[in-house]
Design a protein around this motif. Structure first.
Motif, PDB file in Angstrom:
ATOM      1  N   THR A 283       0.826  -1.206   0.000  1.00  0.00           N
ATOM      2  CA  THR A 283       0.000   0.000   0.000  1.00  0.00           C
ATOM      3  C   THR A 283       0.864   1.261   0.000  1.00  0.00           C
ATOM      4  O   THR A 283       0.521   2.250  -0.656  1.00  0.00           O
ATOM      5  N   MET A 284       2.003   1.244   0.708  1.00  0.00           N
ATOM      6  CA  MET A 284       2.911   2.390   0.661  1.00  0.00           C
ATOM      7  C   MET A 284       3.492   2.566  -0.737  1.00  0.00           C
ATOM      8  O   MET A 284       3.595   3.691  -1.246  1.00  0.00           O
ATOM      9  N   ALA A 285       3.874   1.463  -1.368  1.00  0.00           N
ATOM     10  CA  ALA A 285       4.434   1.552  -2.721  1.00  0.00           C
ATOM     11  C   ALA A 285       3.383   2.056  -3.708  1.00  0.00           C
ATOM     12  O   ALA A 285       3.684   2.859  -4.598  1.00  0.00           O
ATOM     13  N   THR A 286       2.140   1.598  -3.556  1.00  0.00           N
ATOM     14  CA  THR A 286       1.073   2.052  -4.443  1.00  0.00           C
ATOM     15  C   THR A 286       0.803   3.539  -4.238  1.00  0.00           C
ATOM     16  O   THR A 286       0.617   4.293  -5.205  1.00  0.00           O
ATOM     17  N   GLY A 287       0.787   3.982  -2.975  1.00  0.00           N
ATOM     18  CA  GLY A 287       0.598   5.403  -2.692  1.00  0.00           C
ATOM     19  C   GLY A 287       1.709   6.251  -3.286  1.00  0.00           C
ATOM     20  O   GLY A 287       1.456   7.328  -3.850  1.00  0.00           O
ATOM     21  N   ALA A 288       2.935   5.762  -3.202  1.00  0.00           N
ATOM     22  CA  ALA A 288       4.069   6.491  -3.779  1.00  0.00           C
ATOM     23  C   ALA A 288       3.945   6.571  -5.292  1.00  0.00           C
ATOM     24  O   ALA A 288       4.280   7.588  -5.906  1.00  0.00           O
ATOM     25  N   ALA A 289       3.442   5.495  -5.914  1.00  0.00           N
ATOM     26  CA  ALA A 289       3.242   5.507  -7.368  1.00  0.00           C
ATOM     27  C   ALA A 289       2.204   6.554  -7.754  1.00  0.00           C
ATOM     28  O   ALA A 289       2.369   7.294  -8.720  1.00  0.00           O
ATOM     29  N   HIS A 290       1.099   6.619  -7.001  1.00  0.00           N
ATOM     30  CA  HIS A 290       0.082   7.642  -7.251  1.00  0.00           C
ATOM     31  C   HIS A 290       0.670   9.049  -7.099  1.00  0.00           C
ATOM     32  O   HIS A 290       0.281   9.981  -7.804  1.00  0.00           O
ATOM     33  N   ALA A 291       1.626   9.193  -6.177  1.00  0.00           N
ATOM     34  CA  ALA A 291       2.207  10.509  -5.902  1.00  0.00           C
ATOM     35  C   ALA A 291       3.259  10.924  -6.928  1.00  0.00           C
ATOM     36  O   ALA A 291       3.795  12.024  -6.858  1.00  0.00           O
ATOM     37  N   GLY A 292       3.569  10.048  -7.866  1.00  0.00           N
ATOM     38  CA  GLY A 292       4.474  10.419  -8.950  1.00  0.00           C
ATOM     39  C   GLY A 292       5.823   9.757  -8.924  1.00  0.00           C
ATOM     40  O   GLY A 292       6.617   9.923  -9.855  1.00  0.00           O
ATOM     41  N   LEU A 293       6.115   8.973  -7.869  1.00  0.00           N
ATOM     42  CA  LEU A 293       7.396   8.264  -7.814  1.00  0.00           C
ATOM     43  C   LEU A 293       7.289   6.935  -8.544  1.00  0.00           C
ATOM     44  O   LEU A 293       6.228   6.309  -8.569  1.00  0.00           O
ATOM     45  N   ARG A 294       8.402   6.507  -9.106  1.00  0.00           N
ATOM     46  CA  ARG A 294       8.484   5.120  -9.559  1.00  0.00           C
ATOM     47  C   ARG A 294       8.713   4.285  -8.303  1.00  0.00           C
ATOM     48  O   ARG A 294       9.694   4.477  -7.582  1.00  0.00           O
ATOM     49  N   ALA A 295       7.785   3.366  -8.042  1.00  0.00           N
ATOM     50  CA  ALA A 295       7.790   2.656  -6.760  1.00  0.00           C
ATOM     51  C   ALA A 295       7.775   1.152  -6.977  1.00  0.00           C
ATOM     52  O   ALA A 295       7.257   0.647  -7.977  1.00  0.00           O
ATOM     53  N   SER A 296       8.349   0.449  -6.001  1.00  0.00           N
ATOM     54  CA  SER A 296       8.462  -1.005  -6.102  1.00  0.00           C
ATOM     55  C   SER A 296       8.433  -1.625  -4.722  1.00  0.00           C
ATOM     56  O   SER A 296       8.705  -0.972  -3.713  1.00  0.00           O
ATOM     57  N   THR A 297       8.081  -2.892  -4.688  1.00  0.00           N
ATOM     58  CA  THR A 297       8.212  -3.686  -3.473  1.00  0.00           C
ATOM     59  C   THR A 297       8.682  -5.078  -3.874  1.00  0.00           C
ATOM     60  O   THR A 297       8.442  -5.519  -5.002  1.00  0.00           O
ATOM     61  N   SER A 298       9.376  -5.746  -2.978  1.00  0.00           N
ATOM     62  CA  SER A 298       9.915  -7.086  -3.253  1.00  0.00           C
ATOM     63  C   SER A 298       9.535  -8.028  -2.129  1.00  0.00           C
ATOM     64  O   SER A 298       9.569  -7.655  -0.953  1.00  0.00           O
ATOM     65  N   THR A 299       9.181  -9.263  -2.490  1.00  0.00           N
ATOM     66  CA  THR A 299       8.724 -10.213  -1.493  1.00  0.00           C
ATOM     67  C   THR A 299       8.874 -11.635  -2.014  1.00  0.00           C
ATOM     68  O   THR A 299       9.378 -11.855  -3.115  1.00  0.00           O
ATOM     69  N   SER A 300       8.418 -12.588  -1.221  1.00  0.00           N
ATOM     70  CA  SER A 300       8.333 -13.992  -1.626  1.00  0.00           C
ATOM     71  C   SER A 300       6.881 -14.444  -1.463  1.00  0.00           C
ATOM     72  O   SER A 300       6.034 -13.652  -1.044  1.00  0.00           O
ATOM     73  N   GLY A 301       6.613 -15.711  -1.736  1.00  0.00           N
ATOM     74  CA  GLY A 301       5.240 -16.203  -1.763  1.00  0.00           C
ATOM     75  C   GLY A 301       4.370 -15.857  -0.575  1.00  0.00           C
ATOM     76  O   GLY A 301       3.267 -15.321  -0.742  1.00  0.00           O
ATOM     77  N   PRO A 302       4.807 -16.141   0.667  1.00  0.00           N
ATOM     78  CA  PRO A 302       3.954 -15.807   1.815  1.00  0.00           C
ATOM     79  C   PRO A 302       3.654 -14.314   1.909  1.00  0.00           C
ATOM     80  O   PRO A 302       2.540 -13.921   2.248  1.00  0.00           O
ATOM     81  N   GLY A 303       4.631 -13.481   1.594  1.00  0.00           N
ATOM     82  CA  GLY A 303       4.417 -12.036   1.622  1.00  0.00           C
ATOM     83  C   GLY A 303       3.486 -11.581   0.524  1.00  0.00           C
ATOM     84  O   GLY A 303       2.621 -10.718   0.733  1.00  0.00           O
TER      85      GLY A 303
END
Length: 618
Positions: A283-303
């Motif tokens: 949700t933080m990465a999505t909010g940052a994308a809406h705000a104009g930043l190129r945003a990303s998150t990294s995880t594995s299956g459980p995450g």
């Protein structure tokens, strides 16, 4: 055993014994000597104590995968040789059986083992007095009273012994060792080099030049090379693409990528945030994308499982991203936390309730990790959809020697972003405006006249909540038009690749990290007179339906190779094209495919007419 300029080497020991640094120093020395390497580690999901091992394959030409046999095995403990037979329920039987006939084993002479102990008379044994050599090195620096502190350095002695047996240039290794100790720790580099030198000289003087037949010698170094693994390739791509915001919650093996980015934060306009959980991360990465930043998150299956609701919110709000890197590992639940698998494909395509467009890309090696991740940011901005990059643990932790990345022609594309003068001309700015292509012009919060509403409910062009059926239908069609457009615009050569001849009696089909083992196995099959080609699927959404249909509809025998139980990509291909695979080779024990497993699987299918072959590390 062939006397070519190649070697498969393995070091095993308890976690925390420094096998990583030793193997990687050996690999660096080989690359600097003009050789090519592929290296991968297998380890347990605890911090210290359990058995782990590192494979290094060295060749005189480019190599893309590992093999299961070992020419030279280095043992730092008895378990590496004989397994955990002391446990009530043993889980492995050691690696001595993996040593090829004529190969060798380096081990601690204090174990006082006899040749009969190994149960084999076709291998060469090289007992090394690890502790005696370590004490000699410590005495040189006046540190013999600190033996317990430096006991881990027996791994460096074992490295030296390996170099001595294969008669490789010791200077290349010593330089690599010293580079790991800088500043106030520089003296430790000298101490480690001294220990390695003692192992090197002991092996040469005690066992002689002819004791081990496999030799490595340097060859001309062509161009500038680097040794890189998947987490680094993807992190570098994010920096190249201008990623400004990275979120993560620690989870194996994804954490390595975020920690790499954290270490480079001061040098780039990038913020890396460790969140309280994966829900906050997406949700933080999505909010940052809406705000104009190129945003990303990294995880594995459980995450990623926890991110499903946030993924849906990104989809309905038409956020320009985020880019999600999914490092697949064996599930379900906690599963095998430090092992690899390709079982999240179907989940990625359908994660979150309801229907919304997404782009899903599956790179097959470190070079594709770099280029596909860069493209993912462009697609997130251009089509205003979440983009998921399907990597896995094997790609994350495997090193390859490759040419330096060439970024020529890689251009950042931010999509349809409005300037304030554009907004002024529009008069009535509508964030979710219906357009022929489905892509609405995007303003950044704070721009004059660019105010808009965004919500997880269905909404109209202004973003206001609505339950009107006609608006719902138009919005659904608008959103899905974007991924249809992506399928039309993104060229087929990015979405899928046919390796080898256009026509072959057998077509191997795979995706993701199986690429390396398949490409290398094709050479072995060709030597047996079996001509194959390889259809590599790189995009799961938008799926390259017409290209795959064209290749497979004229193919001979079609064999799927997948690192999961149910051959998920084979099912997706049939769903999209109506074409079924003739045979399948699957592996789902948490370990990656080796070159010889693909080769043996194909041979088994041809010889015994088996519909499906399951291969296993065991």
């Amino acid at each position: 055993m062939a006397l070519r300029n190649s070697l498969t080497w393995m070091i095993g020991g308890p976690q925390g014994s420094g096998i990583n640094s030793v193997a990687e120093n050996f690999a660096k020395a080989c690359i600097r000597g003009g050789l090519h390497i592929f290296a991968n580690i297998e380890y347990h999901s605890n911090i210290k104590g359990e058995h782990s091992y590192y494979r290094l394959r060295v060749e005189n030409q480019e190599v893309h995968s590992h093999v299961d046999w070992v020419d030279l095995l280095v043992s730092l403990d008895k378990e590496t040789l004989f397994g955990d037979l002391h446990k009530p329920k043993p889980t492995h039987r050691g690696h001595r059986h993996e040593v090829s006939p004529g190969g060798g084993i380096i081990y601690d002479s204090s174990l006082r083992l006899t040749p009969e102990s190994f149960g084999r008379d076709d291998i060469k044994l090289f007992p090394m007095p690890y502790m005696d050599l370590l004490i000699q090195a410590l005495k040189e620096y006046g540190k013999e009273r600190e033996l317990s502190k430096y006991q881990v350095m027996v791994n460096t002695i074992a490295l030296g012994a390996s170099l001595g047996l294969v008669d490789y240039d010791f200077t290349l290794a010593s330089n690599a060792i010293r580079e790991g100790f800088t500043g106030r720790k520089a003296s430790l580099g000298d101490l480690n080099v001294s220990a390695a030198k003692r192992g090197y000289e002991f092996a040469k003087n005690t066992f002689g030049d002819g004791s081990f037949p496999m030799k490595l010698h340097t060859q001309p170094l062509t161009g500038r090379k680097m040794m890189i693994r998947g987490v680094q390739a993807i992190a570098i791509a994010k920096l190249k693409a201008g990623c400004g915001f990275q979120t993560y919650y620690p989870i194996t093996p994804a954490t390595d990528e975020s920690e790499y980015l954290e270490s480079h934060q001061p040098d780039y306009n990038l913020i890396v945030v460790q969140t309280e959980d994966e829900i906050a991360a997406i949700t933080m990465a999505t909010g940052a994308a809406h705000a104009g930043l190129r945003a990303s998150t990294s995880t594995s299956g459980p995450g990623f499982s926890l991110m499903a609701e946030g993924l849906g919110w990104a989809g309905i709000t038409e956020a320009p991203g985020p880019v999600i890197i999914l490092w697949q590992r064996a599930g379900p639940a906690t599963g095998l936390p430090t092992r690899t698998e390709q079982a999240d494909l179907r989940f990625v395509l359908h994660a979150a309730h309801g229907e919304f467009p997404r782009i899903a890309i599956a790179p097959g090696d470190v070079e594709e990790c770099f280029r596909d991740t860069f493209d993912a940011f462009n697609y997130a901005d251009r089509y205003q959809v979440p983009v998921i990059v399907l990597a896995d643990k094997f790609l994350a932790s495997s090193y390859r020697s490759i040419d330096l990345f060439n970024g020529d022609g890689m251009k950042v594309d931010r999509g349809d972003m409005l300037q304030e003068e554009d907004i002024a001309k529009m008069g009535d700015y509508r964030r979710y405006q219906f357009t022929e292509l489905g892509i609405s012009p995007r303003a950044i919060p704070g721009q004059k006249g660019g105010i808009f509403w965004t919500t997880g409910d269905e909404h109209d062009e202004q973003g206001h909540i609505t339950e009107a059926s006609e608006v719902r239908i138009k919005m659904m069609r608008k959103r899905f038009r974007k991924v249809e457009l992506a399928g039309e615009v993104i060229p087929d050569q990015k979405k899928a690749t046919l390796h080898g001849p256009n026509n072959a009696s057998i077509t191997l089909v795979g995706w993701g990290s199986t690429k390396g083992a398949i490409v290398d196995a094709m050479q072995d099959l060709r030597m047996d007179g079996i001509e194959t080609n390889f259809l590599q699927i790189r995009y799961a959404s938008p799926f390259p339906t017409s290209f795959v249909d064209r290749v497979l509809s004229t193919a001979g025998q079609k064999i799927m190779v997948e690192n999961n139980y149910s051959a998920q990509m084979a099912g997706l291909i049939r769903e999209k094209t109506g074409i079924a695979m003739d045979n399948k080779i699957v592996k789902f024990d948490g370990r990656p495919f080796s070159q010889n497993e693909v080769y043996e699987g194909v041979k088994d299918i041809l010889k015994n007419r088996i519909k499906e072959v399951t291969v296993t590390h065991a």
